[in-house]
Design an enzyme around this catalytic site. Structure first.
Site, mmCIF file in Angstrom:
data_model
loop_
_atom_site.group_PDB
_atom_site.id
_atom_site.type_symbol
_atom_site.label_atom_id
_atom_site.label_comp_id
_atom_site.label_asym_id
_atom_site.label_seq_id
_atom_site.Cartn_x
_atom_site.Cartn_y
_atom_site.Cartn_z
ATOM 1 N N ASN A 173 0.825 -1.214 0.000
ATOM 2 C CA ASN A 173 0.000 0.000 0.000
ATOM 3 C C ASN A 173 0.860 1.266 0.000
ATOM 4 O OD1 ASN A 173 1.001 0.034 2.589
ATOM 5 N ND2 ASN A 173 -0.980 -0.087 3.625
ATOM 6 N N GLU B 141 1.672 4.048 7.615
ATOM 7 C CA GLU B 141 0.573 3.638 6.748
ATOM 8 C C GLU B 141 -0.045 4.844 6.031
ATOM 9 O OE1 GLU B 141 0.279 0.625 6.222
ATOM 10 O OE2 GLU B 141 -0.148 -0.619 7.973
#
Ligand code: GLP
Length: 241
Positions: free
Chosen positions: A136, A143
């Site tokens: 991702n 993140e």
């Protein structure tokens, strides 16, 4: 960003090992930033080989690892402490006191993170930071988010990361849901960054990191703003570049 495309994983690992070895030979007291995961395993193997052949000496090298799971002891087989000891530190002549990894088993996470950041500032700057890339687009355990993270801190892992990392655990429920990670600002303080990427699974993320918009939704895209980044990618990972 300088992009080096290699035929395969082995060549990617060797390119990275040569860069790290040159740095250590030039500056025996160098400070390295290290990553975990499957990507840098080949690099560590090469470095161990070079050490065994007498080409590099780690006796004055200092290392800082990017991250650690919260809740795993240092001896847990999936902790990054265990990983580093098993794949690198126990096989070279680095001094244990010169290896820094965030502690994932502390009560006061904030305090630990602040101390870690201070240690990097005191012993640093990190001369070469090794990075892998999450599917991702994450770097370290930073993140996708609304904002780029700053210093070392506690992070909540996304389902996509837990899904990707469950292969190392017996079952998905065993993957910790939180980690301590160097922040994006911490990573960006390194003098040089080497981003290692291999395999088709990472191709989309790599394109977004290298050619996409700079956005905290793709944390690695921030590397476009650093003036000394070398991306070493095998041909599968580089297929969309
Ligand atoms: C993990 C680590 C990262 C690593 C990335 C890719 O979750 N926190 O430091 O670079 O994800 O892992 P792998 O190399 O196993 O694909």
């Amino acid at each position: 960003m300088r992009i080096i495309k290699t035929d395969d994983y082995e060549k990617m690992s060797k390119e990275a090992a040569c860069l790290v070895a040159s740095e250590i030979i030039e500056n025996p007291k160098t400070v390295l930033g290290l990553a975990t995961g499957s990507t840098p395993l080949g690099l560590y193997k090469e470095l161990v080989k070079m050490y065994e052949e007498g080409k590099i000496d780690f006796s004055q090298v200092t290392t800082f690892n990017l991250d650690e799971y919260i809740g795993l002891s240092n001896t847990h087989e999936q902790s990054y402490h265990y990983y580093m000891n098993n794949n690198l530190f126990s096989k070279i002549n680095i001094k244990e006191e010169n290896t820094y990894i965030p502690n994932g088993l502390v009560v006061d996470v904030d305090e630990t993170c602040q101390i870690y950041e201070k240690e990097i500032d005191e012993k640093g700057p990190i001369q070469i930071q090794i990075l892998g890339l999450g599917e991702n687009g994450h770097i370290g355990f930073n993140e996708p988010a609304e904002q780029f993270s700053k210093n070392t801190g506690e992070v909540v892992l996304t389902d996509s990361t837990i899904e990707a990392n469950k292969r190392f655990f017996d079952k998905k429920e065993d993957v910790p849901t939180k980690a301590v990670s160097m922040g994006i600002a911490t990573i960006m303080k390194a003098k040089k960054i080497i981003l290692l990427v291999n395999g088709a699974k990472k191709a989309k993320a790599l394109k977004a990191v290298v050619e996409g918009e700079i956005t905290p939704q793709v944390p690695g895209s921030v590397l476009q703003l650093h003036d000394n980044v070398i991306v070493i990618a095998d041909k599968e990972a580089a297929m969309y570049l």
